[in-house]
Design a protein around this motif. Structure first.
Motif, PDB file in Angstrom:
ATOM      1  N   GLY A  13       1.239   9.469  -5.969  1.00 48.13           N
ATOM      2  CA  GLY A  13       1.709  10.848  -5.801  1.00 48.13           C
ATOM      3  C   GLY A  13       2.572  11.303  -6.966  1.00 48.13           C
ATOM      4  O   GLY A  13       2.422  12.415  -7.470  1.00 48.13           O
ATOM      5  N   SER A  71       2.182   1.918  -3.428  1.00 44.62           N
ATOM      6  CA  SER A  71       1.148   2.440  -4.334  1.00 44.62           C
ATOM      7  C   SER A  71       0.877   3.909  -4.041  1.00 44.62           C
ATOM      8  O   SER A  71       0.681   4.697  -4.964  1.00 44.62           O
ATOM      9  CB  SER A  71      -0.131   1.612  -4.245  1.00 44.62           C
ATOM     10  N   THR A  72       0.893   4.293  -2.771  1.00 44.73           N
ATOM     11  CA  THR A  72       0.680   5.696  -2.398  1.00 44.73           C
ATOM     12  C   THR A  72       1.773   6.583  -2.983  1.00 44.73           C
ATOM     13  O   THR A  72       1.495   7.660  -3.513  1.00 44.73           O
ATOM     14  CB  THR A  72       0.630   5.842  -0.859  1.00 44.73           C
ATOM     15  N   GLU A  85       0.819  -1.207   0.000  1.00 44.34           N
ATOM     16  CA  GLU A  85       0.000   0.000   0.000  1.00 44.34           C
ATOM     17  C   GLU A  85       0.860   1.267   0.000  1.00 44.34           C
ATOM     18  O   GLU A  85       0.565   2.225  -0.713  1.00 44.34           O
ATOM     19  CB  GLU A  85      -0.923  -0.004   1.220  1.00 44.34           C
ATOM     20  N   ASP A  86       1.948   1.266   0.787  1.00 40.33           N
ATOM     21  CA  ASP A  86       2.801   2.460   0.836  1.00 40.33           C
ATOM     22  C   ASP A  86       3.506   2.691  -0.500  1.00 40.33           C
ATOM     23  O   ASP A  86       3.733   3.831  -0.899  1.00 40.33           O
ATOM     24  CB  ASP A  86       3.794   2.410   2.004  1.00 40.33           C
ATOM     25  N   SER A  95      -5.814   4.712  -9.157  1.00 40.82           N
ATOM     26  CA  SER A  95      -5.969   3.730  -8.076  1.00 40.82           C
ATOM     27  C   SER A  95      -5.240   2.440  -8.431  1.00 40.82           C
ATOM     28  O   SER A  95      -4.990   2.145  -9.600  1.00 40.82           O
ATOM     29  CB  SER A  95      -7.446   3.427  -7.828  1.00 40.82           C
TER      30      SER A  95
END
Length: 69
Positions: A20, A15-16, A12-13, A32
């Motif tokens: 960005g 993908s974040t 998840e980190d 997404s």
């Protein structure tokens, strides 16, 4: 227009971070990841999309990225 990509982003980190970076180049986009999918799908909904640029951005951060047809 919506583009879909197969990636090797796992967390998840990660993908974040990628979202960005992509938003810096495609600021009015909806971006997404579906990390539950076996292909770790990246979806981008934007009025203008450059598949080559998206793939280059992910590659520059060490991730694989391939457009799905």
């Amino acid at each position: 227009m919506i583009e879909v990509f197969k990636t090797n982003v796992q967390e998840e980190d990660q993908s974040t971070l990628i979202i960005g970076k992509l938003l810096e180049h495609f600021p009015n986009s909806l971006i997404s990841f579906d990390l539950e999918d076996c292909d770790k799908i990246l979806r981008i909904h934007s009025s203008s999309i450059s598949n080559k640029k998206i793939i280059a951005i992910l590659n520059s951060h060490g991730y694989l990225c391939e457009a799905l047809l």
